[in-house]
Write an enzyme that holds these catalytic residues in place. Structure first.
Site, short mmCIF file in Angstrom:
data_model
loop_
_atom_site.label_atom_id
_atom_site.label_comp_id
_atom_site.label_asym_id
_atom_site.label_seq_id
_atom_site.Cartn_x
_atom_site.Cartn_y
_atom_site.Cartn_z
N ASP A 13 27.34 -3.45 17.77
CA ASP A 13 28.54 -3.14 18.27
C ASP A 13 28.06 -4.23 20.01
O ASP A 13 26.73 -4.17 20.58
CB ASP A 13 28.84 -1.49 18.59
CG ASP A 13 29.92 -1.55 19.94
OD1 ASP A 13 30.68 -2.38 19.05
OD2 ASP A 13 29.97 -1.03 20.11
N SER A 14 29.66 -4.15 20.83
CA SER A 14 29.09 -4.79 21.55
C SER A 14 28.53 -3.96 23.21
O SER A 14 27.57 -4.29 24.12
CB SER A 14 30.35 -5.14 22.70
OG SER A 14 31.00 -3.63 22.89
N CYS A 76 32.12 -2.87 15.42
CA CYS A 76 33.20 -3.69 16.42
C CYS A 76 34.17 -4.05 16.01
O CYS A 76 33.93 -5.19 15.10
CB CYS A 76 31.74 -4.33 17.81
SG CYS A 76 33.11 -5.18 18.40
N GLU A 161 32.17 3.34 28.70
CA GLU A 161 30.67 2.36 28.82
C GLU A 161 29.98 3.54 30.47
O GLU A 161 29.01 2.69 29.86
CB GLU A 161 30.43 1.31 29.11
CG GLU A 161 30.90 0.42 27.78
CD GLU A 161 29.52 0.28 26.58
OE1 GLU A 161 28.66 0.09 27.39
OE2 GLU A 161 29.84 0.77 25.47
N CYS A 195 38.68 0.88 17.70
CA CYS A 195 37.83 -0.09 18.60
C CYS A 195 36.29 1.94 18.70
O CYS A 195 36.96 2.92 18.61
CB CYS A 195 38.18 0.32 19.70
SG CYS A 195 36.99 -0.40 20.73
N HIS A 197 34.52 2.13 20.20
CA HIS A 197 34.80 3.89 21.45
C HIS A 197 35.19 4.58 21.31
O HIS A 197 35.21 5.29 22.00
CB HIS A 197 35.03 2.51 22.00
CG HIS A 197 33.58 1.37 23.09
ND1 HIS A 197 32.51 0.78 21.89
CD2 HIS A 197 32.41 1.91 24.04
CE1 HIS A 197 31.96 -0.25 22.50
NE2 HIS A 197 31.27 0.52 23.91
#
Ligand code: DGL
Length: 276
Positions: A13-14, A76, A161, A195, A197
């Site tokens: 994932d990013s 992701c 994040e 997403c 996240h």
């Protein structure tokens, strides 16, 4: 070019979001070994161009192959939408045509048929995922009778994040994007959190949706789909090692990753630094 011995399953994932997928994969398939790679130094990907997401994802997949993975999951949506097809078609044949990279959008779309009652689907995703149109295209392929509306949620990944997903400030942006979706289609009965996240914001999203729609998160769907994939591909299953271990790699400071990843996984995590 890559080690030929059996190796762990790679999960990319990013940043931290893919941990919400890894957690469910490990719960469903605890016997395998895994390497998680978060490109935290370059996250978020969601506002980056197609070419940049492709190049960053390509570097990450190559690193995971060099570390012995034969199978990599792009945990992701942005990378699945913008890089998966190019890696599968342009890179894998030259690198090693026996290795595989799988995305997470199709397993999510496939589940819709048994969830929606009226066929009105809402997708909440990063600007990159939404503007790629990948969900609209895949939903139209599987279920041509469904209608899809999508809303970009550019502030949600930075909230996660930066560890602000529980803060009162997050409420404003949760209300904003959820209500944008219902303003476009008040009869939306199923919402994809497109997403990885976003499950960190699920309590706030659930409160805002207030029973108007079923909310789909991807972890369990991806885990079930991986289980089926390994059962259908014994040649791939044979090159995935079993030991129940997980290694964590990050392109950022590993101490920073270790602190936040532990709260995502509800278990201690020790990360190593990696350069892509
Ligand atoms: N977690 C990623 C996804 O599922 C993207 C986050 C980002 O913008 O980097 O789309």
């Amino acid at each position: 070019m890559f080690p030929s011995a059996a190796g762990p399953i790679g999960v990319f994932d990013s940043g931290y979001g893919g941990l919400t997928i890894l957690k469910e994969i490990r719960a469903a398939l605890p016997e395998y070994d895994y390497i998680y790679l978060g490109d935290n130094a370059r996250a978020p990907y969601g506002t980056r161009s197609f070419d940049v997401v492709y190049e960053f994802t390509r570097e990450a997949v190559k690193t995971l192959f060099e570390r012995g993975c034969h199978l990599v999951i792009l945990a992701c949506n942005t990378a699945s939408a913008k890089a998966l097809r190019s890696i599968q078609q342009k890179d894998l044949p030259g690198w090693d045509s026996s290795r595989r990279v799988l995305g997470i959008i199709i397993p999510t779309v496939e589940a819709l048929g048994s969830i929606t009652k009226n066929g009105n689907i809402g997708v909440l995703g990063t600007p990159g995922t939404v503007s790629s149109g990948t969900y609209d295209i895949e939903i139209a392929k599987f279920f041509p009778q469904f209608r899809t509306v999508s809303v970009e949620c550019p502030m949600w990944v930075p909230l996660v994040e930066n560890r602000e997903y529980d803060s009162p400030g997050a409420d404003y942006f949760v209300e904003k994007y959820v209500e944008e979706l219902f303003a476009q289609e008040p009869d939306t009965d199923t919402i994809i959190l497109g997403c990885t996240h976003y499950p960190l914001l699920i309590d706030k999203i659930r409160r805002q949706v207030a029973g108007r729609a079923t909310i789909i998160t991807q972890g369990e769907l991806v885990a079930a789909s991986l289980r089926e994939y390994l059962a259908r591909h014994p040649e791939m299953d044979a090159v995935c090692t079993r030991g129940g271990n997980c290694t964590y790699l990050t392109t950022e400071n590993p101490d920073k990753f270790t602190a936040l990843a532990g709260t995502f996984m509800h278990t201690p995590v020790r990360a190593e630094h990696v350069t892509l």
